[in-house]
Scaffold this motif. Structure first.
Motif, PDB file in Angstrom:
ATOM      1  N   ALA A   9      40.534 -41.733 -77.973  1.00 46.01           N
ATOM      2  CA  ALA A   9      41.993 -41.669 -78.043  1.00 46.01           C
ATOM      3  C   ALA A   9      42.620 -42.977 -77.588  1.00 46.01           C
ATOM      4  O   ALA A   9      43.536 -43.506 -78.229  1.00 46.01           O
ATOM      5  CB  ALA A   9      42.507 -40.509 -77.194  1.00 46.01           C
ATOM      6  N   MET A  10      42.145 -43.524 -76.472  1.00 47.98           N
ATOM      7  CA  MET A  10      42.711 -44.772 -75.967  1.00 47.98           C
ATOM      8  C   MET A  10      42.411 -45.937 -76.909  1.00 47.98           C
ATOM      9  O   MET A  10      43.244 -46.832 -77.090  1.00 47.98           O
ATOM     10  CB  MET A  10      42.165 -45.063 -74.568  1.00 47.98           C
ATOM     11  CG  MET A  10      42.579 -44.049 -73.514  1.00 47.98           C
ATOM     12  SD  MET A  10      44.380 -43.826 -73.371  1.00 47.98           S
ATOM     13  CE  MET A  10      44.595 -42.224 -74.161  1.00 47.98           C
ATOM     14  N   THR A  12      40.918 -37.248 -67.100  1.00 46.00           N
ATOM     15  CA  THR A  12      42.189 -37.966 -67.223  1.00 46.00           C
ATOM     16  C   THR A  12      42.138 -39.417 -66.746  1.00 46.00           C
ATOM     17  O   THR A  12      42.753 -40.287 -67.379  1.00 46.00           O
ATOM     18  CB  THR A  12      43.302 -37.210 -66.480  1.00 46.00           C
ATOM     19  OG1 THR A  12      43.337 -35.861 -66.932  1.00 46.00           O
ATOM     20  CG2 THR A  12      44.651 -37.853 -66.725  1.00 46.00           C
ATOM     21  N   LEU A  16      43.473 -37.002 -77.962  1.00 52.13           N
ATOM     22  CA  LEU A  16      43.928 -36.807 -76.589  1.00 52.13           C
ATOM     23  C   LEU A  16      44.107 -35.322 -76.287  1.00 52.13           C
ATOM     24  O   LEU A  16      43.719 -34.843 -75.215  1.00 52.13           O
ATOM     25  CB  LEU A  16      45.238 -37.551 -76.361  1.00 52.13           C
ATOM     26  CG  LEU A  16      45.845 -37.454 -74.958  1.00 52.13           C
ATOM     27  CD1 LEU A  16      44.912 -38.083 -73.943  1.00 52.13           C
ATOM     28  CD2 LEU A  16      47.203 -38.117 -74.917  1.00 52.13           C
ATOM     29  N   TYR A  58      44.952 -45.706 -79.639  1.00 52.43           N
ATOM     30  CA  TYR A  58      46.272 -46.175 -79.216  1.00 52.43           C
ATOM     31  C   TYR A  58      46.331 -47.708 -79.200  1.00 52.43           C
ATOM     32  O   TYR A  58      47.338 -48.303 -79.599  1.00 52.43           O
ATOM     33  CB  TYR A  58      46.604 -45.629 -77.822  1.00 52.43           C
ATOM     34  CG  TYR A  58      46.968 -44.171 -77.811  1.00 52.43           C
ATOM     35  CD1 TYR A  58      47.611 -43.581 -78.888  1.00 52.43           C
ATOM     36  CD2 TYR A  58      46.672 -43.365 -76.714  1.00 52.43           C
ATOM     37  CE1 TYR A  58      47.938 -42.245 -78.886  1.00 52.43           C
ATOM     38  CE2 TYR A  58      47.005 -42.021 -76.699  1.00 52.43           C
ATOM     39  CZ  TYR A  58      47.638 -41.462 -77.791  1.00 52.43           C
ATOM     40  OH  TYR A  58      47.964 -40.131 -77.780  1.00 52.43           O
ATOM     41  N   ARG A  96      41.926 -42.427 -69.121  1.00 56.03           N
ATOM     42  CA  ARG A  96      43.057 -42.970 -69.883  1.00 56.03           C
ATOM     43  C   ARG A  96      43.165 -44.479 -69.676  1.00 56.03           C
ATOM     44  O   ARG A  96      43.630 -45.212 -70.541  1.00 56.03           O
ATOM     45  CB  ARG A  96      44.373 -42.312 -69.447  1.00 56.03           C
ATOM     46  CG  ARG A  96      44.533 -40.864 -69.823  1.00 56.03           C
ATOM     47  CD  ARG A  96      45.852 -40.337 -69.317  1.00 56.03           C
ATOM     48  NE  ARG A  96      46.949 -40.915 -70.046  1.00 56.03           N
ATOM     49  CZ  ARG A  96      47.704 -40.254 -70.938  1.00 56.03           C
ATOM     50  NH1 ARG A  96      47.428 -38.996 -71.211  1.00 56.03           N
ATOM     51  NH2 ARG A  96      48.684 -40.845 -71.555  1.00 56.03           N
ATOM     52  N   CYS A 136      41.638 -33.009 -73.529  1.00 58.07           N
ATOM     53  CA  CYS A 136      42.156 -32.389 -72.307  1.00 58.07           C
ATOM     54  C   CYS A 136      42.003 -30.874 -72.286  1.00 58.07           C
ATOM     55  O   CYS A 136      42.469 -30.219 -71.341  1.00 58.07           O
ATOM     56  CB  CYS A 136      43.635 -32.752 -72.129  1.00 58.07           C
ATOM     57  SG  CYS A 136      43.917 -34.502 -71.803  1.00 58.07           S
ATOM     58  N   MET A 161      38.470 -38.970 -74.821  1.00 57.68           N
ATOM     59  CA  MET A 161      39.514 -39.742 -74.165  1.00 57.68           C
ATOM     60  C   MET A 161      39.336 -41.235 -74.466  1.00 57.68           C
ATOM     61  O   MET A 161      40.313 -41.957 -74.731  1.00 57.68           O
ATOM     62  CB  MET A 161      39.487 -39.503 -72.656  1.00 57.68           C
ATOM     63  CG  MET A 161      40.581 -40.223 -71.884  1.00 57.68           C
ATOM     64  SD  MET A 161      42.251 -39.662 -72.316  1.00 57.68           S
ATOM     65  CE  MET A 161      42.291 -38.063 -71.481  1.00 57.68           C
ATOM     66  N   ASN A 186      46.631 -39.171 -80.849  1.00 59.75           N
ATOM     67  CA  ASN A 186      47.290 -37.981 -80.297  1.00 59.75           C
ATOM     68  C   ASN A 186      46.393 -36.755 -80.403  1.00 59.75           C
ATOM     69  O   ASN A 186      46.284 -35.960 -79.471  1.00 59.75           O
ATOM     70  CB  ASN A 186      48.606 -37.729 -81.038  1.00 59.75           C
ATOM     71  CG  ASN A 186      49.676 -38.745 -80.684  1.00 59.75           C
ATOM     72  OD1 ASN A 186      49.654 -39.329 -79.607  1.00 59.75           O
ATOM     73  ND2 ASN A 186      50.598 -38.982 -81.590  1.00 59.75           N
TER      74      ASN A 186
END
Length: 287
Positions: free
Chosen positions: A17-18, A240, A227, A21, A243, A231, A14, A224
């Motif tokens: 992933a962040m 979660t 992420l 982004y 995030r 999960c 996670m 993406n």
């Protein structure tokens, strides 16, 4: 319950992933300084289409099922999300834009309760109120001449569009594969960028700008994927809330690249939004 090892893996992914982004936002912001929004959407969308088509190439059946009204609505919301984020990033500091966009979970919670899709919960209402108070604190100190109000407005419109997109996604039948939806929305954003080109003045791309937009598409695709993996097989109530590490990444990179530093009032607003959003997500995921 998932194992502690699985949860640690999910938290790490996670965080990755962040970071990806925020990397996408950084590269878009760098490219948007010299390119109009439509050109940014079209070129990044072209690279992103290559990535998602590579992912979805094994799936051949069901494309007709993807051409449903809800999927079209989601495509439209994806376009408004992408467009408002590009405009916001070109006008406002990275951390400010990222923080305001992370109010989307609060908007989702408030809307879901208002539409009676979820029961009313006092704790979540208080969290939403605290989060929106944080928005006022973030906006007020940032409302200075070098930060146009349009940039802040676009960041909030992007958050609203994100919330609406996720609410619509919940209503899309599970029989429609996610890969088809990803391809449809990516193509829609690319097409919207091309259409905007009819009213914009596009300039020849340098290798620097081309590299920035290719890197942005790559970061978005990797984010993406990370992420989705983060999960799966984990306790979502544990994973979660991470995030919101997106805000931390945005603060760090915004300071490292542009020297952006939030004022004390804005810092308090950031903490309110992050705490309220994490609490809202955690309560929504509890058994």
């Amino acid at each position: 319950m998932a194992s502690a090892q699985a949860n640690r893996r999910g938290i790490l992914l996670m965080l990755v992933a962040m970071a990806c982004y925020v990397g996408n936002d950084v590269f878009v912001k760098l490219a948007a300084q010299s390119l109009p929004p439509g050109q940014v959407l079209a070129v990044r969308g072209a690279f992103a289409t290559i990535f998602v088509l590579a992912i979805a190439r094994g799936a051949r059946d069901g494309w007709r099922a993807a051409l449903r009204p809800l999927v079209s609505v989601r495509c439209g919301l994806e376009i408004t999300t992408a467009l408002t984020s590009v405009i916001a990033l070109s006008l406002a500091p990275l951390a400010t834009v990222s923080t305001l966009m992370m109010t989307a979970p609060l908007m989702i919670a408030a809307t879901a309760m208002a539409l009676r899709w979820e029961p009313w919960r006092g704790g979540r209402l208080w969290a939403a109120a605290a989060g929106f108070a944080g928005v006022l604190l973030v906006i007020q100190p940032a409302a200075r001449p070098e930060v146009p109000a349009a940039g802040l407005a676009c960041a909030l419109l992007c958050a609203a569009s994100l919330a609406a997109r996720d609410l619509v996604t919940r209503r899309i039948p599970v029989t429609i594969p996610s890969s088809f939806i990803a391809v449809a929305t990516t193509l829609a954003v690319c097409l919207a960028g091309l259409l905007l080109g009819l009213v914009e003045h596009w300039t020849p791309l340098t290798r620097y700008e081309l590299g920035m937009l290719a890197a942005a598409a790559g970061c978005a695709a990797l984010g993406n994927y990370a992420l989705i993996v983060a999960c799966r097989g984990v306790d979502l109530s544990v994973v979660t809330p991470f995030r919101y590490s997106l805000v931390l990444w945005a603060l760090l990179l915004g300071y490292a690249i542009w020297g952006d530093m939030p004022r004390p009032q804005a810092a308090i607003g950031v903490l309110l939004i992050v705490a309220a959003g994490a609490f809202t997500v955690w309560t929504a995921r509890r058994p």
